[in-house]
Design an enzyme around this catalytic site. Sequence first.
Site, PDB file in Angstrom:
ATOM      1  N   ASP A 157       1.589  38.960  10.966  1.00  0.00           N
ATOM      2  CA  ASP A 157       0.238  39.898  11.004  1.00  0.00           C
ATOM      3  C   ASP A 157      -1.016  38.909  10.808  1.00  0.00           C
ATOM      4  O   ASP A 157      -2.772  40.454  11.274  1.00  0.00           O
ATOM      5  CB  ASP A 157       0.289  41.117  10.545  1.00  0.00           C
ATOM      6  CG  ASP A 157       0.826  42.223  11.388  1.00  0.00           C
ATOM      7  OD1 ASP A 157       1.367  41.218  12.898  1.00  0.00           O
ATOM      8  OD2 ASP A 157       1.543  43.499  11.198  1.00  0.00           O
ATOM      9  N   LYS A 160      -4.427  40.132  12.450  1.00  0.00           N
ATOM     10  CA  LYS A 160      -5.186  41.319  12.715  1.00  0.00           C
ATOM     11  C   LYS A 160      -6.704  41.120  12.069  1.00  0.00           C
ATOM     12  O   LYS A 160      -7.336  41.927  12.546  1.00  0.00           O
ATOM     13  CB  LYS A 160      -4.033  42.294  12.161  1.00  0.00           C
ATOM     14  CG  LYS A 160      -3.392  43.327  13.884  1.00  0.00           C
ATOM     15  CD  LYS A 160      -2.413  43.980  12.295  1.00  0.00           C
ATOM     16  CE  LYS A 160      -0.777  44.407  13.676  1.00  0.00           C
ATOM     17  NZ  LYS A 160      -0.310  45.495  12.729  1.00  0.00           N
ATOM     18  N   HIS A 185      -2.516  39.692  18.195  1.00  0.00           N
ATOM     19  CA  HIS A 185      -2.928  39.091  17.169  1.00  0.00           C
ATOM     20  C   HIS A 185      -1.930  38.066  16.818  1.00  0.00           C
ATOM     21  O   HIS A 185      -2.402  37.331  16.061  1.00  0.00           O
ATOM     22  CB  HIS A 185      -2.822  40.643  16.400  1.00  0.00           C
ATOM     23  CG  HIS A 185      -1.515  40.548  16.128  1.00  0.00           C
ATOM     24  ND1 HIS A 185      -0.665  41.811  16.850  1.00  0.00           N
ATOM     25  CD2 HIS A 185       0.204  40.753  15.411  1.00  0.00           C
ATOM     26  CE1 HIS A 185       0.596  42.323  16.937  1.00  0.00           C
ATOM     27  NE2 HIS A 185       0.775  41.858  15.428  1.00  0.00           N
ATOM     28  N   HIS A 209       6.426  37.047  16.614  1.00  0.00           N
ATOM     29  CA  HIS A 209       6.796  37.843  16.136  1.00  0.00           C
ATOM     30  C   HIS A 209       7.101  39.463  17.176  1.00  0.00           C
ATOM     31  O   HIS A 209       8.030  39.900  16.525  1.00  0.00           O
ATOM     32  CB  HIS A 209       6.392  38.090  15.066  1.00  0.00           C
ATOM     33  CG  HIS A 209       5.018  38.756  14.949  1.00  0.00           C
ATOM     34  ND1 HIS A 209       3.897  38.178  14.502  1.00  0.00           N
ATOM     35  CD2 HIS A 209       4.738  39.940  14.898  1.00  0.00           C
ATOM     36  CE1 HIS A 209       2.787  39.188  14.760  1.00  0.00           C
ATOM     37  NE2 HIS A 209       3.606  39.649  14.615  1.00  0.00           N
ATOM     38  N   HIS A 210       7.035  39.250  17.750  1.00  0.00           N
ATOM     39  CA  HIS A 210       6.452  40.664  19.063  1.00  0.00           C
ATOM     40  C   HIS A 210       7.133  40.278  20.509  1.00  0.00           C
ATOM     41  O   HIS A 210       7.801  40.162  21.299  1.00  0.00           O
ATOM     42  CB  HIS A 210       5.356  40.624  19.259  1.00  0.00           C
ATOM     43  CG  HIS A 210       5.096  41.624  17.660  1.00  0.00           C
ATOM     44  ND1 HIS A 210       5.296  43.254  18.195  1.00  0.00           N
ATOM     45  CD2 HIS A 210       3.669  41.669  17.546  1.00  0.00           C
ATOM     46  CE1 HIS A 210       4.369  43.669  16.704  1.00  0.00           C
ATOM     47  NE2 HIS A 210       3.426  42.586  16.244  1.00  0.00           N
TER      48      HIS A 210
END
Length: 287
Positions: A157, A160, A185, A209-210
């Site tokens: 992350d 972010k 992000h 990762h999403h």
Amino acid sequence: MLHDTIHHSVMASRTHIKKIPPDTLSKEILSTREAATLLNVTPQTIKNYIYAGKLPALKTPGGHHRIRRIDLERFGFSSETTTLPQASAEELMTTCKQLLASLVATVEAFIKALDARDIIGSGHSRRVASLCCSIGKTLGYSEHDLDELRMAALLHDVGKISISDAILGKPGILTDQEYFLVRQHPIIGENIVASIDHLRHLAPVIRHHHERFDGNGYPDKLRGDGIEKNARIIAVAGAFDFLQSELPFRPSQGKDAALKEIKNNAGTQFDPDIVNAFEHSLRGLRS
Ligand SMILES: [Fe+2]
């Protein structure tokens, strides 16, 4: 790969570090001392070679030996390949481990700085990294692969950092515009990680990762095995941590409810094999 890139750097730096003065390297006729430097032996060894007739040499009027550089090549010397004495494999491994530990410490410090801004997500990356390692162990990952997974999870992350405090700390549902910015992000994180030599190979995992197992994720709508395995692991661990975290706009669901939610989405949002491994790893953590 993390070990590999660091190992290559150690080897590369070793190759480029020469204690030999550049003018010695370019000389065609060398003194005993200079020849000894090039062969990385003592001057006495050079003299012994000369006296034994193994190394041709001329004598100056003052009685000093002079050696042709070309004659040293029979003894393995080449200006292209001369390096410091070979470090042992053990020494190299120790250096690699020290560099890796230093890199991990730097990344952890960076993530702490991110956590200081992201009140809602504080500690998320470290918890996800820990969960990912448990899943990796259940899947039989090697120490090397666990290091890779842990580093990617710590950094997943990192993008972010570019999102404003007002959005990161917003105690409520995001607007469409805010959600659009948050969805950037993974791409921003990919760019950050890709700019660091030793971490560049982790960039695709950060980017994906999403993604969802059924192809409805973002940013690339990848599906199934087309998504990097470590990204699929981070997706499960990240969602579980999010579900069981207490947020300003909703209470924690608790571990059991969070796991149930993850299992309900196996095969759609998540890789069912990873969910299975995750459930096993949770049992191991509880026992
Ligand atoms: Fe994320």
